[in-house]
Scaffold this active site. Structure first.
Site, PDB file in Angstrom:
ATOM      1  N   ASP A  35      20.994  50.882  16.512  1.00  0.00           N
ATOM      2  CA  ASP A  35      19.980  50.359  16.831  1.00  0.00           C
ATOM      3  C   ASP A  35      19.721  48.934  17.072  1.00  0.00           C
ATOM      4  OD1 ASP A  35      19.908  49.967  14.659  1.00  0.00           O
ATOM      5  OD2 ASP A  35      18.016  50.905  13.992  1.00  0.00           O
ATOM      6  N   HIS A 238      40.708  37.460  35.039  1.00  0.00           N
ATOM      7  CA  HIS A 238      39.458  37.807  34.151  1.00  0.00           C
ATOM      8  C   HIS A 238      39.839  37.535  32.635  1.00  0.00           C
ATOM      9  CE1 HIS A 238      37.547  39.954  37.710  1.00  0.00           C
ATOM     10  NE2 HIS A 238      37.500  38.645  37.933  1.00  0.00           N
ATOM     11  N   ASP A 255      36.419  28.794  32.409  1.00  0.00           N
ATOM     12  CA  ASP A 255      35.594  28.924  33.279  1.00  0.00           C
ATOM     13  C   ASP A 255      34.256  29.483  32.573  1.00  0.00           C
ATOM     14  OD1 ASP A 255      34.005  30.181  35.356  1.00  0.00           O
ATOM     15  OD2 ASP A 255      35.507  31.451  36.343  1.00  0.00           O
ATOM     16  N   ASP A 266      28.162  27.985  37.192  1.00  0.00           N
ATOM     17  CA  ASP A 266      29.492  28.529  37.100  1.00  0.00           C
ATOM     18  C   ASP A 266      30.434  27.325  37.539  1.00  0.00           C
ATOM     19  OD1 ASP A 266      31.549  30.224  37.445  1.00  0.00           O
ATOM     20  OD2 ASP A 266      30.982  31.236  39.067  1.00  0.00           O
ATOM     21  N   HIS A 345      42.571  35.228  45.097  1.00  0.00           N
ATOM     22  CA  HIS A 345      40.778  35.556  45.100  1.00  0.00           C
ATOM     23  C   HIS A 345      40.424  34.667  46.111  1.00  0.00           C
ATOM     24  CE1 HIS A 345      40.124  31.873  43.157  1.00  0.00           C
ATOM     25  NE2 HIS A 345      41.185  32.132  42.209  1.00  0.00           N
ATOM     26  N   HIS A 349      31.361  32.385  45.648  1.00  0.00           N
ATOM     27  CA  HIS A 349      30.582  33.597  46.118  1.00  0.00           C
ATOM     28  C   HIS A 349      29.098  32.876  45.893  1.00  0.00           C
ATOM     29  CE1 HIS A 349      30.164  33.017  41.831  1.00  0.00           C
ATOM     30  NE2 HIS A 349      31.503  32.733  41.708  1.00  0.00           N
ATOM     31  N   HIS A 356      27.237  36.335  40.242  1.00  0.00           N
ATOM     32  CA  HIS A 356      27.888  36.661  41.860  1.00  0.00           C
ATOM     33  C   HIS A 356      26.464  37.232  42.431  1.00  0.00           C
ATOM     34  CE1 HIS A 356      32.154  37.717  40.129  1.00  0.00           C
ATOM     35  NE2 HIS A 356      31.870  36.301  40.277  1.00  0.00           N
ATOM     36  N   GLU A 379      36.043  27.624  44.620  1.00  0.00           N
ATOM     37  CA  GLU A 379      36.815  27.648  43.286  1.00  0.00           C
ATOM     38  C   GLU A 379      38.127  28.255  43.749  1.00  0.00           C
ATOM     39  OE1 GLU A 379      35.672  31.190  40.931  1.00  0.00           O
ATOM     40  OE2 GLU A 379      34.064  31.476  42.318  1.00  0.00           O
ATOM     41  N   TYR A 383      48.064  30.174  40.763  1.00  0.00           N
ATOM     42  CA  TYR A 383      48.363  31.090  39.345  1.00  0.00           C
ATOM     43  C   TYR A 383      49.970  31.499  39.229  1.00  0.00           C
ATOM     44  CZ  TYR A 383      43.410  31.246  39.831  1.00  0.00           C
ATOM     45  OH  TYR A 383      41.954  30.687  40.046  1.00  0.00           O
ATOM     46  N   ARG A 400      42.648  26.215  38.128  1.00  0.00           N
ATOM     47  CA  ARG A 400      41.358  26.782  39.050  1.00  0.00           C
ATOM     48  C   ARG A 400      40.450  25.635  38.668  1.00  0.00           C
ATOM     49  NH1 ARG A 400      40.430  31.606  37.736  1.00  0.00           N
ATOM     50  NH2 ARG A 400      38.927  31.390  36.404  1.00  0.00           N
ATOM     51  N   GLU A 402      36.483  24.613  39.894  1.00  0.00           N
ATOM     52  CA  GLU A 402      35.236  25.437  40.331  1.00  0.00           C
ATOM     53  C   GLU A 402      33.972  24.518  40.522  1.00  0.00           C
ATOM     54  OE1 GLU A 402      34.173  29.130  38.484  1.00  0.00           O
ATOM     55  OE2 GLU A 402      33.107  29.786  40.572  1.00  0.00           O
TER      56      GLU A 402
HETATM   57  N1  GLY Z   1      32.939  33.127  36.533  1.00  0.00           N
HETATM   58  C1  GLY Z   1      33.129  33.887  37.479  1.00  0.00           C
HETATM   59  C2  GLY Z   1      33.641  33.524  38.794  1.00  0.00           C
HETATM   60  O1  GLY Z   1      33.992  32.282  39.015  1.00  0.00           O
HETATM   61  O2  GLY Z   1      33.609  34.154  39.686  1.00  0.00           O
HETATM   62 MN    MN Z   2      32.775  31.865  40.453  1.00  0.00          MN
HETATM   63 MN    MN Z   3      33.701  30.925  37.610  1.00  0.00          MN
END
Ligand code: GLY
Ligand code: MN
Ligand code: MN
Length: 431
Positions: A35, A238, A255, A266, A345, A349, A356, A379, A383, A400, A402
Site C-alpha cells: 500500500d 535506454h 539524458d 529533455d 534512433h 519527438h 514523448h 537529439e 553509438y 548524444r 539533445e
Molecule cells: N529522454 C527520452 C528521450 O530522449 O527520448
Molecule cells: Mn528526447
Molecule cells: Mn532525452
C-alpha cells in the site's frame, strides 16, 4: 479571472462535431509495493483540459448543436476522515468553484449519471485503448443510455487521442512560460553536473546529483527516468541501471530533464569524466554536434520533421566516412541506411506535458510542417559498441546531444541553450 483550462475545453468543443461528448479519465493512484503509493501524477490529457490534480476523477464535455461546451467533473467525495490521512479534497462544490466546471458530482455517481448525460449525443470521443477499464465502461454507459430509450439514434465511439493531441501540439503562452522554466532548471543542473563530476564517482551518485539540482530549483520530479551512462553504457540507448563506477578517460552521457508544473524538459549532454576529451572522442563528438546544429537550423515553419531527420543522417554518414568508419559515397551509404549501425534512433519527438508528447507527425498524408508554438527535441547520436567492426580507438564511444527547440514565426528558439554543447566550452567549464 482567465481560466486557461476552460479556454482549452471551449476550443476543443469548437473543433468537435455538434452533439458529441468527450470523456477523459484522470489518473489513479499507483502503488510501488503493497500500500506504498508513488507520488500522484495526473493524466496528461485530463490535466491539460481541467487543471484538477486529484486521483480517480473523470471529465465529461458535452458539445451542443452550437458547439458550446458544458463541462462536468466527477471527483472524489469530500471526506474529512480521509483528508486527515491523505490531504485536501475539493469535493464537487470546491471543484465547481475553483475550476470552472459547470457541474460536478462525486465520482461514485458516474455509472448512475453518465448514461443520462450521454442521451441525445451522436458520438462519444475518448482515448480509445488507453485503459481497458475505460473501454469497458464506455460501452456499458452507451448500452445503458440506449436501453433507456430504444428509439434514440446510435451513439458512435470515436478516438479523442488525435483531437486532444493535436491541440496539445501547439503550446499557448502559459505553456511556453512553464516549459522555458523546466528547460532552464534542467540546463542549470547539467552545468552544475559538469562542474561536479570526477573519476571514481558512480553513475548513481550523478543521478542523485541531478535529482537534487532539479528539486532545489522547483522541479521535484524527473520527467523520465534519467539515463546516466559512463563509457560504453552510453551505447545502450535506454540504459537506466545507473549503477557503475565512472572511469578516467571515459565519457559520461546523461539524458536527464525535470518536470516543472507537469511539463517536461529533455536534455542530453555527453562530457569527459576527467574534464578533457581524448582525440577519438572529440572526433566523434564533432560529427554529432555538427549534425545537431544543422538539424536545429532546419527547425522552422519552412520545413517538416523529416527534413531535420535527413539532414542529421547525411551529416553523420559523411562524418563517419571522413573518419574511415564507413567506406563508400555519402549518397549510396545514406540510401542503403548504413549509418543505422551507429545512429539508430530518430532525430527527436514532440515535447510537452509528456516527454514523448501527444500529437501527430503526419498531416494530410505528408510529414507535418513545423508551426509556431510546437516544441521538439533535436537529439542525434553516434553509438559504437565494442563489438562493432571498427578500429579499436572508436570502440565504446557513445555520444548524444539533445536540446529542446521552440518553433517560432521567425525560426526557432533553443530553450536549453544555457548548457554548453561546444566541446571547448565544456572543457573550460570543467577545468
Ligand atoms: N529522454 C527520452 C528521450 O530522449 O527520448
Ligand atoms: Mn528526447
Ligand atoms: Mn532525452
Amino acid at each position: 479571472m482567465k481560466n486557461r483550462y476552460l479556454e482549452r475545453r471551449n476550443k476543443l468543443g469548437s473543433m468537435l462535431p455538434k452533439n458529441s461528448a468527450v470523456v477523459i479519465a484522470g489518473a489513479s493512484t499507483q502503488y510501488r509495493n503493497a500500500d506504498s503509493s508513488h507520488a500522484f501524477r495526473q493524466d496528461s490529457n485530463f490535466w491539460y483540459l481541467s487543471g484538477f490534480n486529484e486521483a480517480e476523477s473523470t471529465l465529461v464535455l458535452l458539445v451542443n448543436e452550437k458547439n458550446n461546451v458544458q463541462s462536468i467533473a466527477f471527483v472524489p467525495e469530500k471526506d474529512e476522515l480521509k483528508e486527515i490521512w491523505d490531504g485536501y479534497r475539493a469535493g464537487p462544490e470546491g471543484a465547481m468553484k475553483d475550476h470552472g466546471f459547470d457541474l460536478a458530482f462525486n465520482n461514485t455517481e458516474i455509472d448512475h449519471r453518465l448514461p443520462d448525460l450521454l442521451a441525445g449525443h451522436n458520438q462519444v470521443f475518448y482515448p480509445v485503448g488507453k485503459s481497458k477499464t475505460l473501454d469497458a465502461d464506455i460501452i456499458e454507459w452507451i448500452k445503458s443510455t440506449k436501453s433507456k430509450d430504444r428509439h434514440s439514434s446510435a451513439i458512435d465511439i470515436a478516438d479523442a487521442s488525435s483531437k486532444v493531441g493535436n491541440q496539445r501540439l501547439i503550446k499557448d503562452e502559459d505553456e511556453i512560460k512553464i516549459m522555458k522554466k523546466a528547460c532552464q532548471i534542467s540546463a542549470e543542473a547539467h552545468v552544475e553536473a559538469m562542474k561536479f563530476v570526477k573519476p571514481g564517482m558512480t553513475e548513481q551518485e550523478m543521478e542523485a546529483f541531478y535529482q537534487y539540482e532539479f528539486s532545489k530549483r522547483g522541479g521535484r520530479f524527473s520527467a523520465y527516468t534519467p539515463i546516466v551512462a559512463g563509457g560504453e553504457n552510453a551505447c545502450v540507448l535506454h540504459y537506466v541501471e545507473n549503477s557503475k563506477p565512472l572511469k578516467d578517460s571515459e565519457l559520461l552521457l546523461v539524458d536527464a530533464g525535470c518536470e516543472f508544473e507537469l511539463y517536461a524538459s529533455d536534455i542530453t549532454r555527453t562530457y569527459p569524466i576527467n574534464g578533457k576529451f581524448t582525440s577519438p572522442q572529440l572526433a566523434i563528438y564533432e560529427v554529432v554536434l555538427e549534425a545537431q546544429l544543422k538539424s536545429i537550423e532546419a527547425i522552422s515553419t519552412n520545413n517538416n520533421v523529416m527534413d531535420a531527420q535527413i539532414i542529421s543522417e547525411k551529416v553523420i554518414t559523411q562524418g563517419l566516412i571522413d573518419l574511415g568508419i564507413l567506406k563508400g559515397s555519402m549518397e549510396e551509404l545514406h540510401a542503403s541506411g548504413a549509418f543505422k549501425d551507429f545512429y539508430m534512433h530518430k532525430i527527436g519527438h514532440w515535447l510537452g506535458i509528456d516527454v514523448h508528447d501527444a500529437g501527430d507527425y503526419m498531416e494530410d498524408g505528408d510529414y507535418m510542417n513545423f508551426k509556431p508554438g510546437m516544441v521538439t527535441t533535436v537529439e542525434p547520436g553516434i553509438y559504437i559498441s565494442s563489438s562493432a567492426e571498427v578500429e579499436d580507438k572508436w570502440k565504446g564511444i557513445g555520444i548524444r546531444i539533445e536540446d529542446d527547440i521552440l518553433v517560432t514565426a521567425e525560426g526557432n528558439e533553443n530553450l536549453t541553450a544555457f548548457v554548453p554543447s561546444d566541446p571547448k566550452e565544456i572543457e573550460a567549464l570543467m577545468a
